[in-house]
Write a protein that holds these residues in place. Structure first.
Motif, PDB file in Angstrom:
ATOM      1  N   ALA A 199       3.320  14.326 -13.793  1.00 58.15           N
ATOM      2  CA  ALA A 199       2.203  14.819 -14.600  1.00 58.15           C
ATOM      3  C   ALA A 199       2.053  16.331 -14.481  1.00 58.15           C
ATOM      4  O   ALA A 199       1.721  17.015 -15.460  1.00 58.15           O
ATOM      5  CB  ALA A 199       0.909  14.135 -14.163  1.00 58.15           C
ATOM      6  N   LEU A 200       2.319  16.861 -13.314  1.00 60.35           N
ATOM      7  CA  LEU A 200       2.181  18.310 -13.105  1.00 60.35           C
ATOM      8  C   LEU A 200       3.479  19.063 -13.368  1.00 60.35           C
ATOM      9  O   LEU A 200       3.541  20.278 -13.216  1.00 60.35           O
ATOM     10  CB  LEU A 200       1.711  18.599 -11.670  1.00 60.35           C
ATOM     11  CG  LEU A 200       0.324  18.071 -11.288  1.00 60.35           C
ATOM     12  CD1 LEU A 200      -0.014  18.480  -9.864  1.00 60.35           C
ATOM     13  CD2 LEU A 200      -0.740  18.603 -12.247  1.00 60.35           C
TER      14      LEU A 200
ATOM     15  N   LEU B 204       6.285  18.897 -11.666  1.00 61.39           N
ATOM     16  CA  LEU B 204       6.836  19.397 -10.408  1.00 61.39           C
ATOM     17  C   LEU B 204       8.146  18.716 -10.036  1.00 61.39           C
ATOM     18  O   LEU B 204       8.673  18.931  -8.949  1.00 61.39           O
ATOM     19  CB  LEU B 204       5.830  19.183  -9.265  1.00 61.39           C
ATOM     20  CG  LEU B 204       4.451  19.816  -9.476  1.00 61.39           C
ATOM     21  CD1 LEU B 204       3.547  19.522  -8.293  1.00 61.39           C
ATOM     22  CD2 LEU B 204       4.579  21.317  -9.662  1.00 61.39           C
TER      23      LEU B 204
ATOM     24  N   ILE C 165       1.805   6.606  -6.979  1.00 64.93           N
ATOM     25  CA  ILE C 165       0.822   7.590  -7.448  1.00 64.93           C
ATOM     26  C   ILE C 165       1.336   9.011  -7.201  1.00 64.93           C
ATOM     27  O   ILE C 165       1.173   9.909  -8.037  1.00 64.93           O
ATOM     28  CB  ILE C 165      -0.535   7.358  -6.744  1.00 64.93           C
ATOM     29  CG1 ILE C 165      -1.109   6.013  -7.178  1.00 64.93           C
ATOM     30  CG2 ILE C 165      -1.510   8.482  -7.064  1.00 64.93           C
ATOM     31  CD1 ILE C 165      -2.379   5.621  -6.447  1.00 64.93           C
ATOM     32  N   HIS C 166       2.004   9.186  -6.055  1.00 61.89           N
ATOM     33  CA  HIS C 166       2.580  10.500  -5.740  1.00 61.89           C
ATOM     34  C   HIS C 166       3.610  10.918  -6.792  1.00 61.89           C
ATOM     35  O   HIS C 166       3.596  12.052  -7.277  1.00 61.89           O
ATOM     36  CB  HIS C 166       3.223  10.431  -4.355  1.00 61.89           C
ATOM     37  CG  HIS C 166       4.083  11.603  -4.021  1.00 61.89           C
ATOM     38  ND1 HIS C 166       3.563  12.868  -3.825  1.00 61.89           N
ATOM     39  CD2 HIS C 166       5.427  11.725  -3.858  1.00 61.89           C
ATOM     40  CE1 HIS C 166       4.550  13.712  -3.554  1.00 61.89           C
ATOM     41  NE2 HIS C 166       5.689  13.040  -3.575  1.00 61.89           N
TER      42      HIS C 166
ATOM     43  N   GLY D  77       2.284   1.688  -3.380  1.00 60.75           N
ATOM     44  CA  GLY D  77       1.254   2.196  -4.296  1.00 60.75           C
ATOM     45  C   GLY D  77       1.031   3.691  -4.115  1.00 60.75           C
ATOM     46  O   GLY D  77       0.942   4.454  -5.095  1.00 60.75           O
ATOM     47  N   CYS D  78       0.964   4.101  -2.840  1.00 60.59           N
ATOM     48  CA  CYS D  78       0.767   5.541  -2.567  1.00 60.59           C
ATOM     49  C   CYS D  78       1.929   6.359  -3.130  1.00 60.59           C
ATOM     50  O   CYS D  78       1.736   7.423  -3.741  1.00 60.59           O
ATOM     51  CB  CYS D  78       0.660   5.777  -1.058  1.00 60.59           C
ATOM     52  SG  CYS D  78      -0.914   5.279  -0.358  1.00 60.59           S
ATOM     53  N   TYR D  79       3.142   5.861  -2.916  1.00 61.58           N
ATOM     54  CA  TYR D  79       4.313   6.610  -3.384  1.00 61.58           C
ATOM     55  C   TYR D  79       4.356   6.663  -4.911  1.00 61.58           C
ATOM     56  O   TYR D  79       4.702   7.695  -5.499  1.00 61.58           O
ATOM     57  CB  TYR D  79       5.595   5.965  -2.840  1.00 61.58           C
ATOM     58  CG  TYR D  79       6.829   6.733  -3.237  1.00 61.58           C
ATOM     59  CD1 TYR D  79       7.086   7.998  -2.705  1.00 61.58           C
ATOM     60  CD2 TYR D  79       7.716   6.202  -4.164  1.00 61.58           C
ATOM     61  CE1 TYR D  79       8.200   8.710  -3.088  1.00 61.58           C
ATOM     62  CE2 TYR D  79       8.843   6.913  -4.554  1.00 61.58           C
ATOM     63  CZ  TYR D  79       9.077   8.165  -4.018  1.00 61.58           C
ATOM     64  OH  TYR D  79      10.170   8.878  -4.400  1.00 61.58           O
TER      65      TYR D  79
ATOM     66  N   ILE E 208       0.842  -1.207   0.000  1.00 64.37           N
ATOM     67  CA  ILE E 208       0.000   0.000   0.000  1.00 64.37           C
ATOM     68  C   ILE E 208       0.872   1.251   0.000  1.00 64.37           C
ATOM     69  O   ILE E 208       0.622   2.208  -0.744  1.00 64.37           O
ATOM     70  CB  ILE E 208      -0.954  -0.021   1.224  1.00 64.37           C
ATOM     71  CG1 ILE E 208      -1.964  -1.159   1.064  1.00 64.37           C
ATOM     72  CG2 ILE E 208      -1.669   1.317   1.369  1.00 64.37           C
ATOM     73  CD1 ILE E 208      -2.813  -1.399   2.291  1.00 64.37           C
TER      74      ILE E 208
ATOM     75  N   ILE F  25       3.879   9.773  -9.881  1.00 63.44           N
ATOM     76  CA  ILE F  25       3.191   9.981 -11.172  1.00 63.44           C
ATOM     77  C   ILE F  25       2.577  11.387 -11.191  1.00 63.44           C
ATOM     78  O   ILE F  25       2.640  12.106 -12.200  1.00 63.44           O
ATOM     79  CB  ILE F  25       2.107   8.901 -11.377  1.00 63.44           C
ATOM     80  CG1 ILE F  25       2.770   7.543 -11.620  1.00 63.44           C
ATOM     81  CG2 ILE F  25       1.199   9.262 -12.543  1.00 63.44           C
ATOM     82  CD1 ILE F  25       1.802   6.378 -11.583  1.00 63.44           C
ATOM     83  N   GLU F  26       2.021  11.766 -10.067  1.00 64.47           N
ATOM     84  CA  GLU F  26       1.401  13.099  -9.987  1.00 64.47           C
ATOM     85  C   GLU F  26       2.456  14.197 -10.167  1.00 64.47           C
ATOM     86  O   GLU F  26       2.231  15.181 -10.898  1.00 64.47           O
ATOM     87  CB  GLU F  26       0.710  13.245  -8.629  1.00 64.47           C
ATOM     88  CG  GLU F  26       0.017  14.564  -8.435  1.00 64.47           C
ATOM     89  CD  GLU F  26       0.654  15.384  -7.335  1.00 64.47           C
ATOM     90  OE1 GLU F  26       0.108  16.423  -7.008  1.00 64.47           O
ATOM     91  OE2 GLU F  26       1.727  14.995  -6.812  1.00 64.47           O
ATOM     92  N   LEU F  27       3.613  14.024  -9.548  1.00 66.80           N
ATOM     93  CA  LEU F  27       4.678  15.036  -9.680  1.00 66.80           C
ATOM     94  C   LEU F  27       5.101  15.185 -11.143  1.00 66.80           C
ATOM     95  O   LEU F  27       5.276  16.298 -11.637  1.00 66.80           O
ATOM     96  CB  LEU F  27       5.886  14.663  -8.822  1.00 66.80           C
ATOM     97  CG  LEU F  27       5.709  14.733  -7.300  1.00 66.80           C
ATOM     98  CD1 LEU F  27       7.016  14.379  -6.609  1.00 66.80           C
ATOM     99  CD2 LEU F  27       5.264  16.132  -6.880  1.00 66.80           C
TER     100      LEU F  27
END
Lengths: 138, 475
Positions: free
Chosen positions: A127-128, A130, A120-121, A116-118, A113, A123-125
């Motif tokens: 994608a934006l 950052l 997604i984190h 998985g959280c990391y 878990i 991927i978000e960085l």
């Protein structure tokens, strides 16, 4: 006084975070999970009785999904993601506790878990946009 | 992506289930922990999707009503946020300000979009108390997960640059009758030949020329004795007489009569320094002489004169300070006063009262101080000085007499006059009247300029003079 100021004032580091719409959805879902699984203990049935467990898990999932729809207007895609992750994690852990030691399963589950959280984190960085250049070089 | 306390509470619930499951050997609870983990992951994924959707359609813009502003001025800053398809998440956008900007309440510079809203805007005023180049950074976008488990903050948009300029004269006009004069003072030629270092011309030897002046190479080349002549080097002894009486404060802040005249005087001082001309400074306050710097070519002297010019302020009317401080002493006193201005130690507190009043008079005068200074100090310096007089035309009779006195002894006088009509605050409401007053000033300036060895120029804001003259020509 003369100055050149290209830096923002200090309050830039403490942004105004908008308030969330509702916290009820998440607590209803979590409550359903906790209550459902504690109910299994109270019932005292065989912990590996597949029909009972399946019924409980499906029921808890339905409550969690319904609360999301009712309180948050969640899209079908998000509900689909919830269904996939739910049955994947619950199913894998159910199979694992039959084979492995409970402690090992709990640790592996926590690790999965967190991973998985990391993921997604990160991927978000990306994608934006950052991700700092120094991070990429590292 | 930053987790919130709600996220940690959820995670703690899952962890508790797992711990209880391991402790009591109940696999159902471990499976329940997996369910909690699934909810967390699903929520995080949903947040990621919404964030990407938002970012694809998001635009933010910071605009200002001006690219530059004077110190202590204000600009209107507008922050506009737009999500044409409607935001899937609650968003707040905050415009940050550079450190040199004045304080603005955070709420005034933040816009918030609730889910499904498309646009929002806010406008706020920013004061700029510090001179410099300020960059308003791209705004901070803050987004929260619909269920409050995650937040994210990042910057979007572009930077905006604002120049904060000091309040000082711009477009200084120095001229005659509205026509700018390029170099009323600066490089000077003697048009005399003799001893020097700069070669001027070659001419044939004449009886009476010194043999030592014969240029032998030219003589050999031209087959007849030739003499090389050099331009005579000269020192133009320059005296700046600056009027900083109360009436020189006329005009908007930073653009007063004295501010404009100071710019011209500083230019002259710089020109004198580059030409190694002896430079003196006399400053005249309401009640007498405030600065007495006799002409000198010492290296520090030019810097002192420029510093004293920068420090000149219109003297308050009715000021009754007494003292016998010479210019250099005043400068030292001002420097010391500045140094201990914020010194709260016993040392600073003890000294401050002695240095608070730095605008002291070298000599008080009962008569008109400008005339008195000219008579008492300048006239005694001897002949062949260039006396540069910086004042206005408020008291024409006395000014006329002062100029006459200054040009005696063979001095040259250059008057830099600030016509009152160019320094009135606000717009020129009655242009007929303003043009008439300017014409009156111009006739007085010409009267001065017609005197022998006297030049007179007007000094003022170029835009205002142009506006006045263009209107006058239309009529």
């Amino acid at each position: 006084m003369t100055a050149s100021a290209d830096h923002a004032s200090a309050d830039a580091v403490s942004p105004s975070v908008p308030s969330a719409r509702s916290g009820r959805s998440i607590w209803v879902a979590i409550g359903a999970v906790v209550v459902g699984h504690l109910a299994l203990l109270v019932v005292g049935s065989d912990p590996f009785s597949t029909p009972v467990l399946l019924a409980i898990e499906v029921g808890v999932f339905v409550v969690a999904a319904a609360s999301e729809v009712l309180f948050g207007g969640t899209s079908r895609r998000t509900l689909g993601a919830l269904a996939v992750v739910w049955f994947l994690l619950v199913g894998v852990s159910w199979l694992a506790v039959r084979v492995w030691d409970l402690l090992a399963v709990a640790l592996v589950l926590a690790g999965l878990i967190a991973l998985g959280c990391y993921a997604i984190h990160r991927i978000e960085l990306v994608a934006l946009g950052l991700v700092e250049v120094s991070d990429e070089q590292e | 992506m930053d987790p919130t306390p709600r996220f940690w509470s959820t995670a703690a619930t899952g962890a508790l289930l797992a711990v209880l499951g391991v402790t009591f050997a109940r696999p159902e609870l471990v499976v329940g922990a997996a369910g909690v983990g699934a909810i967390v992951l699903a929520r995080q994924y949903a947040f990621l999707r919404d964030l990407r959707r938002l970012d694809d359609d998001f635009s933010v813009e910071v605009t200002t009503d001006a690219g530059f502003v004077r110190r202590d001025g204000q600009t209107e800053v507008t922050l506009t946020v737009s999500v044409p398809s409607g935001t899937p998440l609650p968003v707040s956008v905050t415009a940050d300000l550079p450190v040199i900007a004045g304080s603005v309440d955070r709420g005034d510079r933040t816009v918030t979009l609730e889910p499904e809203e498309e646009t929002a805007t806010t406008t706020f005023s920013v004061e700029w108390p510090v001179v410099g180049r300020a960059t308003i950074p791209d705004p901070v976008v803050s987004v929260a997960d619909t269920y409050g488990m995650f937040t994210e903050s990042y910057r979007r948009g572009s930077e905006t640059v604002i120049r904060v300029e000091p309040r000082q004269p711009r477009n200084v006009h120095v001229g005659e009758g509205g026509d700018a004069v390029a170099t009323p003072f600066g490089g000077h030629r003697t048009d005399q030949y003799g001893q020097g270092t700069d070669p001027a011309e070659l001419r044939e030897y004449m009886p009476g020329d010194s043999v030592s002046n014969i240029d032998w190479k030219a003589t050999a080349r031209l087959a007849y004795p030739h003499v090389r002549e050099y331009e005579v080097e000269s020192d133009r002894r320059t005296l700046l007489v600056v009027d900083h009486r109360a009436r020189m404060a006329d005009g908007p802040e930073g653009e007063t009569k004295l501010d404009y005249l100071r710019e011209v005087a500083l230019t002259v001082a710089t020109a004198a320094e580059s030409a190694d001309d002896p430079l003196g400074l006399y400053a005249v306050g309401n009640e007498g002489l405030t600065v007495d710097e006799r002409p000198s070519t010492a290296a520090d002297h030019y810097r002192d004169v420029q510093t004293l010019l920068h420090d000149l302020e219109p003297t308050p009317s009715g000021e009754a300070n007494r003292g016998q401080t010479r210019g250099r002493g005043m400068l030292a006193a001002r420097n010391a006063a500045t140094a201990i201005e914020n010194d709260d130690s016993a040392f600073g507190q003890t000294l401050r009262p002695y240095l608070d009043t730095t605008d002291r008079y070298v000599r008080k005068m009962d008569e008109d101080p400008l005339f008195g200074t000219m008579r008492t100090y300048v006239d005694r310096l001897g002949s062949d000085h260039w006396v540069l007089l910086f004042t206005d035309d408020a008291d024409r009779t006395t000014l006329r007499e002062t100029v006459r006195l200054a040009r005696s002894n063979g001095n040259h006088v250059v008057c830099f006059l600030s016509p009152a009509v160019l320094y009135e605050t606000g717009s020129l409401s009655d242009l007929d009247d303003a043009y008439g007053r300017y014409a009156d000033f111009e006739s007085f300036r010409r009267e001065l300029a017609q005197m022998e060895r006297v030049s007179a120029y007007e000094v003022g804001p170029g835009e205002r003079l142009s506006a006045l003259l263009s209107d006058g020509r239309r009529r």
